[in-house]
Design a protein around this motif. Structure first.
Motif, mmCIF file in Angstrom:
data_model
loop_
_atom_site.group_PDB
_atom_site.id
_atom_site.type_symbol
_atom_site.label_atom_id
_atom_site.label_comp_id
_atom_site.label_asym_id
_atom_site.label_seq_id
_atom_site.Cartn_x
_atom_site.Cartn_y
_atom_site.Cartn_z
ATOM 1 N N ASP A 61 0.836 -1.195 0.000
ATOM 2 C CA ASP A 61 0.000 0.000 0.000
ATOM 3 C C ASP A 61 0.876 1.252 0.000
ATOM 4 O O ASP A 61 0.652 2.207 -0.738
ATOM 5 N N PHE A 62 1.919 1.196 0.849
ATOM 6 C CA PHE A 62 2.812 2.347 0.952
ATOM 7 C C PHE A 62 3.505 2.612 -0.374
ATOM 8 O O PHE A 62 3.647 3.753 -0.807
ATOM 9 N N GLU A 63 3.954 1.525 -1.051
ATOM 10 C CA GLU A 63 4.655 1.712 -2.326
ATOM 11 C C GLU A 63 3.735 2.374 -3.358
ATOM 12 O O GLU A 63 4.154 3.256 -4.112
ATOM 13 N N GLU A 64 2.483 1.919 -3.377
ATOM 14 C CA GLU A 64 1.539 2.528 -4.337
ATOM 15 C C GLU A 64 1.391 4.016 -4.075
ATOM 16 O O GLU A 64 1.399 4.840 -4.987
ATOM 17 N N MET A 65 1.262 4.358 -2.789
ATOM 18 C CA MET A 65 1.079 5.783 -2.457
ATOM 19 C C MET A 65 2.323 6.572 -2.821
ATOM 20 O O MET A 65 2.250 7.707 -3.300
ATOM 21 N N ARG A 66 3.496 5.949 -2.569
ATOM 22 C CA ARG A 66 4.726 6.679 -2.860
ATOM 23 C C ARG A 66 4.845 6.947 -4.338
ATOM 24 O O ARG A 66 5.199 8.046 -4.772
ATOM 25 N N LYS A 67 4.512 5.942 -5.159
ATOM 26 C CA LYS A 67 4.605 6.125 -6.603
ATOM 27 C C LYS A 67 3.616 7.185 -7.088
ATOM 28 O O LYS A 67 3.893 7.892 -8.054
ATOM 29 N N ALA A 68 2.471 7.297 -6.402
ATOM 30 C CA ALA A 68 1.493 8.317 -6.800
ATOM 31 C C ALA A 68 1.956 9.719 -6.468
ATOM 32 O O ALA A 68 1.418 10.699 -6.983
ATOM 33 N N GLY A 69 3.004 9.829 -5.614
ATOM 34 C CA GLY A 69 3.637 11.122 -5.404
ATOM 35 C C GLY A 69 2.990 11.996 -4.366
ATOM 36 O O GLY A 69 3.094 13.223 -4.420
ATOM 37 N N ILE A 70 2.326 11.417 -3.366
ATOM 38 C CA ILE A 70 1.641 12.259 -2.394
ATOM 39 C C ILE A 70 2.528 12.623 -1.215
ATOM 40 O O ILE A 70 2.208 13.519 -0.458
ATOM 41 N N PHE A 71 3.663 11.903 -1.033
ATOM 42 C CA PHE A 71 4.470 12.175 0.153
ATOM 43 C C PHE A 71 5.444 13.296 -0.097
ATOM 44 O O PHE A 71 5.897 13.515 -1.209
ATOM 45 N N GLN A 72 5.809 13.982 0.984
ATOM 46 C CA GLN A 72 6.860 14.981 0.900
ATOM 47 C C GLN A 72 8.174 14.420 1.395
ATOM 48 O O GLN A 72 9.227 14.912 1.034
ATOM 49 N N SER A 73 8.131 13.366 2.247
ATOM 50 C CA SER A 73 9.369 12.887 2.856
ATOM 51 C C SER A 73 10.067 11.863 1.962
ATOM 52 O O SER A 73 11.280 11.746 1.990
ATOM 53 N N VAL A 74 9.314 11.093 1.189
ATOM 54 C CA VAL A 74 9.946 10.143 0.254
ATOM 55 C C VAL A 74 9.355 10.387 -1.121
ATOM 56 O O VAL A 74 8.194 10.711 -1.265
ATOM 57 N N LYS A 75 10.183 10.195 -2.125
ATOM 58 C CA LYS A 75 9.690 10.395 -3.488
ATOM 59 C C LYS A 75 9.704 9.094 -4.266
ATOM 60 O O LYS A 75 10.534 8.228 -4.025
#
Lengths: 75, 171
Positions: A61-75
């Motif tokens: 789930d986290f990987e999907e969110m990260r790829k969608a680009g919503i985080f500021q701390s990890v890209k």
């Protein structure tokens, strides 16, 4: 008015009758609503959560969110 | 503030009802009579007004009133009805009759709903300023996409209705 004789109306026990009717009705309705809520809302919700988390993979789930680009701390 | 029941009593009783309770000024008035307000008649919530309905009695009615002072078993049925009619404007059945007033009221209510809607429509066309940027369609689309990316409410809410494989709403 023509002098026909009406049947004598109920003279006593009016409050008791009203109370009995309303207490019974209130009791039945309350139980019914509570039962419907338990089945239709509470149990349904518990089942939805159980089904969701049974095969839940947090990292995926986290990987999907990260790829969608919503985080500021990890890209 | 006064509770609602007290207010309705104050408003509905009218002048005569309140003052008539305390004073001898009613009986001391003698020749003159205070004008009868329409809400001084008996109502369901005010079933026993102080003043009888007919206060000016002709000779026949006066005689009946004298007879009323004796034993009531001597009164005929017609006399009892006549005494009731002297005292009260309407019977309970007449007083509590239904009416069609609610249709008129609802008609006026809906009419003014419609009128208000027309006024607001005109205002929307000629008066409203442009929408804030956050309410434009492009912004709202981007906002929704971001919410789906974040998986907002994935169990029973928004993200649970979105099919992530097919990229569309679940049927």
């Amino acid at each position: 008015m023509a002098p026909e004789v009406l049947p004598k109306p109920q003279m006593r026990g009016l409050l008791a009758r009203r109370l009995r009717f309303h207490m019974v009705t209130g009791f039945v309705l309350s139980l019914g609503v509570a039962a419907l809520y338990k089945v239709g809302v509470a149990d349904k919700r518990k089942k939805a959560y159980a089904d969701f988390y049974r095969n839940y993979d947090a990292m995926k789930d986290f990987e999907e969110m990260r790829k969608a680009g919503i985080f500021q701390s990890v890209k | 503030m006064l509770p609602k029941a007290a207010w309705s009593l104050v408003l509905r009783k009218g002048g005569r009802g309140r003052r008539g309770m305390h004073s001898s000024e009613g009986t001391a008035r003698g020749g003159g009579k205070t004008p009868r307000y329409t809400n001084c008649y008996a109502q369901r919530h005010y079933p026993m007004p102080e003043e009888p309905f007919c206060t000016e009695l002709n000779a026949e009615q006066q005689a009946l009133k004298e007879k009323e002072k004796g034993s009531w078993t001597l009164l005929t049925h017609a006399e009892k009805v006549a005494l009731y009619r002297l005292q009260f404007n309407e019977t309970f059945a007449e007083m509590n009759r239904r009416s069609n007033e609610w249709k008129t009221v609802m008609g006026y209510v809906f009419f003014f709903f419609g009128f208000a809607a027309l006024v607001i429509w005109w205002q929307r066309v000629y008066m409203f300023p442009p929408k804030p940027i956050t309410l434009t369609d492009e912004w709202k689309a981007k906002q929704l996409q971001r919410m789906l990316d974040m998986k907002v409410n994935p169990v029973q809410g928004l993200a649970s209705r979105w099919d992530y494989e097919k990229k569309q709403w679940k049927k």
